[in-house]
Motif scaffolding. Structure first.
Motif, PDB file in Angstrom:
ATOM      1  N   GLY A   1       0.885  -0.929   0.299  1.00  0.00           N
ATOM      2  CA  GLY A   1       0.265   0.061   0.013  1.00  0.00           C
ATOM      3  C   GLY A   1       0.726   1.147  -0.001  1.00  0.00           C
ATOM      4  O   GLY A   1       1.689   1.373  -0.752  1.00  0.00           O
ATOM      5  N   GLN A   2       0.473   2.031   1.099  1.00  0.00           N
ATOM      6  CA  GLN A   2       0.900   3.514   0.723  1.00  0.00           C
ATOM      7  C   GLN A   2       1.595   4.704   2.194  1.00  0.00           C
ATOM      8  O   GLN A   2      -0.069   4.163   2.633  1.00  0.00           O
ATOM      9  N   PHE A   3       2.250   4.740   2.781  1.00  0.00           N
ATOM     10  CA  PHE A   3       1.999   5.659   3.714  1.00  0.00           C
ATOM     11  C   PHE A   3       3.067   6.012   3.867  1.00  0.00           C
ATOM     12  O   PHE A   3       4.864   5.576   3.352  1.00  0.00           O
ATOM     13  N   ASP A   4       4.005   7.121   4.196  1.00  0.00           N
ATOM     14  CA  ASP A   4       4.971   8.153   4.967  1.00  0.00           C
ATOM     15  C   ASP A   4       6.199   6.870   6.028  1.00  0.00           C
ATOM     16  O   ASP A   4       5.432   5.966   7.104  1.00  0.00           O
ATOM     17  N   LEU A   5       7.576   6.844   6.034  1.00  0.00           N
ATOM     18  CA  LEU A   5       7.710   6.374   6.541  1.00  0.00           C
ATOM     19  C   LEU A   5       7.880   6.759   8.162  1.00  0.00           C
ATOM     20  O   LEU A   5       7.432   7.479   8.207  1.00  0.00           O
ATOM     21  N   GLY A   6       8.545   5.521   9.073  1.00  0.00           N
ATOM     22  CA  GLY A   6       7.539   5.917  10.284  1.00  0.00           C
ATOM     23  C   GLY A   6       7.844   4.795  10.934  1.00  0.00           C
ATOM     24  O   GLY A   6       7.386   3.407  10.591  1.00  0.00           O
ATOM     25  N   VAL A   7       7.143   4.397  12.625  1.00  0.00           N
ATOM     26  CA  VAL A   7       7.398   3.849  12.681  1.00  0.00           C
ATOM     27  C   VAL A   7       5.517   3.120  12.578  1.00  0.00           C
ATOM     28  O   VAL A   7       4.901   3.037  13.276  1.00  0.00           O
ATOM     29  N   THR A   8       6.103   1.653  11.705  1.00  0.00           N
ATOM     30  CA  THR A   8       4.449   0.541  12.343  1.00  0.00           C
ATOM     31  C   THR A   8       5.024  -0.735  13.133  1.00  0.00           C
ATOM     32  O   THR A   8       3.868  -0.955  13.456  1.00  0.00           O
ATOM     33  N   GLN A   9       5.880  -1.081  13.869  1.00  0.00           N
ATOM     34  CA  GLN A   9       5.284  -1.668  14.853  1.00  0.00           C
ATOM     35  C   GLN A   9       6.490  -1.595  16.088  1.00  0.00           C
ATOM     36  O   GLN A   9       7.430  -0.818  15.793  1.00  0.00           O
ATOM     37  N   ALA A  10       5.420  -1.324  17.567  1.00  0.00           N
ATOM     38  CA  ALA A  10       6.848  -1.536  18.151  1.00  0.00           C
ATOM     39  C   ALA A  10       6.519  -2.406  19.165  1.00  0.00           C
ATOM     40  O   ALA A  10       5.510  -1.780  20.087  1.00  0.00           O
ATOM     41  N   TYR A  11       7.114  -3.598  19.965  1.00  0.00           N
ATOM     42  CA  TYR A  11       6.883  -4.642  20.823  1.00  0.00           C
ATOM     43  C   TYR A  11       7.481  -4.532  21.724  1.00  0.00           C
ATOM     44  O   TYR A  11       9.200  -4.864  21.491  1.00  0.00           O
ATOM     45  N   ILE A  12       7.133  -5.645  22.532  1.00  0.00           N
ATOM     46  CA  ILE A  12       7.684  -6.325  23.682  1.00  0.00           C
ATOM     47  C   ILE A  12       7.252  -7.431  23.493  1.00  0.00           C
ATOM     48  O   ILE A  12       6.088  -8.620  22.974  1.00  0.00           O
ATOM     49  N   ARG A  13       8.514  -8.767  23.171  1.00  0.00           N
ATOM     50  CA  ARG A  13       8.042 -10.150  23.423  1.00  0.00           C
ATOM     51  C   ARG A  13       8.854 -11.262  24.268  1.00  0.00           C
ATOM     52  O   ARG A  13       9.730 -11.050  24.414  1.00  0.00           O
ATOM     53  N   GLN A  14       8.228 -12.336  24.679  1.00  0.00           N
ATOM     54  CA  GLN A  14       9.171 -12.874  25.732  1.00  0.00           C
ATOM     55  C   GLN A  14       8.457 -14.744  25.443  1.00  0.00           C
ATOM     56  O   GLN A  14       6.908 -14.319  25.256  1.00  0.00           O
ATOM     57  N   ASN A  15       9.064 -15.694  25.130  1.00  0.00           N
ATOM     58  CA  ASN A  15       9.178 -17.033  25.839  1.00  0.00           C
ATOM     59  C   ASN A  15       9.239 -17.151  26.986  1.00  0.00           C
ATOM     60  O   ASN A  15      10.692 -16.947  27.292  1.00  0.00           O
ATOM     61  N   LEU A  16       8.706 -18.160  27.408  1.00  0.00           N
ATOM     62  CA  LEU A  16       8.790 -18.575  28.352  1.00  0.00           C
ATOM     63  C   LEU A  16       8.302 -20.188  29.229  1.00  0.00           C
ATOM     64  O   LEU A  16       7.644 -20.310  28.696  1.00  0.00           O
ATOM     65  N   PHE A  17       9.217 -20.624  30.457  1.00  0.00           N
ATOM     66  CA  PHE A  17       8.610 -21.938  30.816  1.00  0.00           C
ATOM     67  C   PHE A  17       8.996 -22.975  29.313  1.00  0.00           C
ATOM     68  O   PHE A  17       8.172 -24.134  29.068  1.00  0.00           O
ATOM     69  N   GLY A  18      10.614 -22.415  28.769  1.00  0.00           N
ATOM     70  CA  GLY A  18      10.657 -23.264  28.107  1.00  0.00           C
ATOM     71  C   GLY A  18       9.753 -23.673  27.187  1.00  0.00           C
ATOM     72  O   GLY A  18       9.558 -24.728  26.050  1.00  0.00           O
ATOM     73  N   ASN A  19       8.620 -21.990  26.338  1.00  0.00           N
ATOM     74  CA  ASN A  19       7.896 -21.742  25.053  1.00  0.00           C
ATOM     75  C   ASN A  19       6.756 -21.768  25.098  1.00  0.00           C
ATOM     76  O   ASN A  19       6.287 -21.975  24.704  1.00  0.00           O
TER      77      ASN A  19
END
Length: 423
Positions: A161-179
Motif C-alpha cells: 500500500g502507501q504511507f510515509d516513513l514511520g514506526v509501524t511496529q513497536a512491541y515487547i515479546r517473550q517466551n517463558l517456561f520452555g516456550n
C-alpha cells in the motif's frame, strides 16, 4: 526532529533479535514459538537472516562483510538489525480505473534487542519496525489499491500500500517456561497472529490475499494490542488469544483507542502444532510451524461510526508431505463482513539444491456478502529464486476468475514481478 530521531534509534535497536532461540529447543520439544511471524519486526529479520545463511547460491553478495559484522554484533550484544527494500510491478489485463500497470516500493528497517536474560530462549525482546511504502515510476495507485481498481474482491498484493516513513511496529515479546507460555504486547500487525500460517508473507510468497491473511476475517492492521499463547499439554496442543484496538494507524499511535474506547477485535485459536523440521524451513522464514491444524474464532465490536459488529470462524491445515514440500488447506465464514465465505488450498515446493528458492501454487474461492456480487475464484503461481543470498526475484501470475467487482470480465489476469534485497 528529536522525536523522529528517537524513533529511528529505537527502530535500529529493535531489529536485533535472538536468532538462536528456536535452535535452543530440543528436537522433541513440541512448544514451537508461535508469535514470531515474518511480517513482525524480528520475524522479518530472522527470515532474512535465514535466507542469508542458506547455500548454495549462484554468486556471492557484495554485502558479505556487512552480514559478518552484523552477526558479530548480535553475538556480542544481543542486538539484531537490518532491513530490506522491495519493488513490485503488476500488470492487469483490464482495469475499472484505467490503470493497467502499478509499481510499488517497500523500505523496511528492523531492530530487536534482548533487554533481559540475553542469549537464552526466555530473553525479553523489544522490537521495532520502521517502514515506508509508496507507488513508484508514475503509478497513480500502489498495487494494493490498483488491484481493487482492476475489479478483484481481494487484494492482488495484500500489503503493498502507501504511507510515509514511520514506526509501524513497536512491541515487547517473550517466551517463558520452555516456550510453553508466549506473549507479545505493543503496536503490532494483527494479521501476524490471526489465523496465520507459513505462506502468509507477500514479501516472499503468495501476493493475493486469497492465500495470505484470510479475506473472511475483518482483522485490524497496525495498532496497539496484546496476544498470548499457551501449551497446556506436552503433545503440541495450544491455545492462543488476542485483543487489539479496531483502529489501525500505519505510523501513528492507537494506545488511547485501545484503553479509552470499547471498539476492539478479539480472537481465540485452538490448535495442534508439530515440531519444525531440521534445516531451512520450507517457507524460508525463521520459526516455521511446519505441521499445524487450528481453528480461529473472532469477534469485532460495533463502531461508533455506525459500522456493525462482525464475527466469524476460520481454519487452517498445513503439513509437510516430504522434506521439500508443504501442502495447505484453509477457509473461513463470517457475518457482518464484506467477504462471507472463503476456501483456499495449495502447495509450496523447495527445489533441489537451492534451499532458499520456492515454488508456490494456490487455488482459492471467495464469496462476497453482497448478493449483487458474484463469487470469485483465484489461481496463483510464483517462483522465487535467489541471485545472491540477499537478492531474490519472483515472477508471479494470478488468474482472477469471475472478478466480483468487474462483471464484464470472465478472467482478470495479473502478471507480477517482485524484486527484494535484504541488508
Amino acid at each position: 526532529m528529536r522525536a523522529f530521531l528517537f524513533r529511528i534509534l529505537v527502530v535500529l535497536a529493535a531489529s536485533i533479535a535472538p536468532l538462536h532461540a528456536q535452535d535452543a529447543l530440543p528436537d522433541d520439544d513440541p512448544h514451537v514459538p508461535l508469535l514470531q511471524g515474518t511480517l513482525s519486526a524480528e520475524g522479518d529479520q530472522e527470515a532474512s537472516d535465514a535466507e542469508v545463511t542458506a547455500r548454495p547460491f549462484p554468486r556471492d553478495s557484495l554485502l558479505e562483510p556487512w552480514f559478518a559484522w552484523k552477526q558479530d554484533v548480535q553475538e556480542r550484544t544481543g542486538l539484531t538489525f537490518g532491513g530490506s527494500y522491495g519493488l513490485l510491478h503488476q500488470n492487469y489485463s483490464d482495469s475499472l480505473i484505467d490503470q493497467q500497470n502499478s509499481t510499488g516500493a517497500k523500505l523496511t528497517l528492523n531492530m530487536a534487542y534482548e533487554l533481559f536474560r540475553k542469549g537464552t530462549p526466555e530473553a525479553l525482546v523489544v522490537a521495532v519496525a520502521v517502514e515506508d511504502r509508496r507507488p513508484m515510476f508514475g503509478s497513480d495507485q500502489p498495487p494494493l489499491f490498483a488491484g481493487f481498481g482492476a475489479g478483484s474482491l481481494v487484494p492482488t498484493a495484500a500489503t503493498w500500500g502507501q504511507f510515509d516513513l514511520g514506526v509501524t511496529q513497536a512491541y515487547i515479546r517473550q517466551n517463558l517456561f520452555g516456550n510453553r507460555f508466549q506473549y507479545t504486547v505493543g503496536k503490532i500487525f494483527a494479521p501476524n497472529f490471526v489465523n496465520a500460517y507459513p505462506f502468509f508473507d507477500d514479501n516472499r510468497q503468495f501476493l493475493s490475499q486469497a492465500f495470505s491473511t484470510s479475506p473472511s476475517i475483518q482483522s485490524p492492521l497496525r495498532g496497539f494490542g496484546a496476544v498470548a499463547a499457551w501449551y497446556p499439554t506436552a503433545n503440541g496442543l495450544y491455545l492462543q488469544a488476542g485483543m487489539y484496538t479496531s483502529h489501525s494507524d500505519d505510523t501513528g499511535s492507537t494506545v488511547d483507542d485501545f484503553f479509552n474506547t470499547s471498539e476492539h477485535f478479539y480472537h481465540f485459536d485452538i490448535g495442534w502444532t508439530g515440531r519444525p523440521r531440521a534445516g531451512l524451513p520450507i517457507a524460508a522464514r525463521g520459526p516455521t510451524d511446519s505441521d499445524n491444524i487450528h481453528v480461529s474464532g473472532w469477534y469485532r465490536n460495533a463502531q461508533d461510526d455506525g459500522t456493525p459488529k462482525s464475527h466469524g470462524v476460520a481454519f487452517n491445515v498445513n503439513r509437510m508431505v516430504s522434506e521439500r514440500t508443504m501442502v495447505f488447506f484453509r477457509g473461513g465464514f463470517s457475518q457482518g463482513w464484506a467477504v462471507e465465505k472463503t476456501l483456499a488450498g495449495g502447495v509450496g515446493w523447495r527445489p533441489t539444491g537451492q534451499p532458499s528458492n520456492l515454488v508456490g501454487i494456490g487455488l482459492g474461492w471467495a464469496d462476497p456478502a453482497a448478493s449483487v456480487l458474484r463469487p470469485q475464484y483465484t489461481a496463483e503461481a510464483f517462483y522465487r529464486f535467489h541471485i545472491t543470498r540477499n537478492l531474490a526475484i519472483t515472477p508471479d501470475i494470478q488468474a482472477v476468475i469471475d472478478p466480483s467487482t468487474n462483471p464484464d470480465e470472465s478472467v482478470l489476469w495479473v502478471f507480477s514481478l517482485r524484486a527484494r534485497v535484504t541488508f
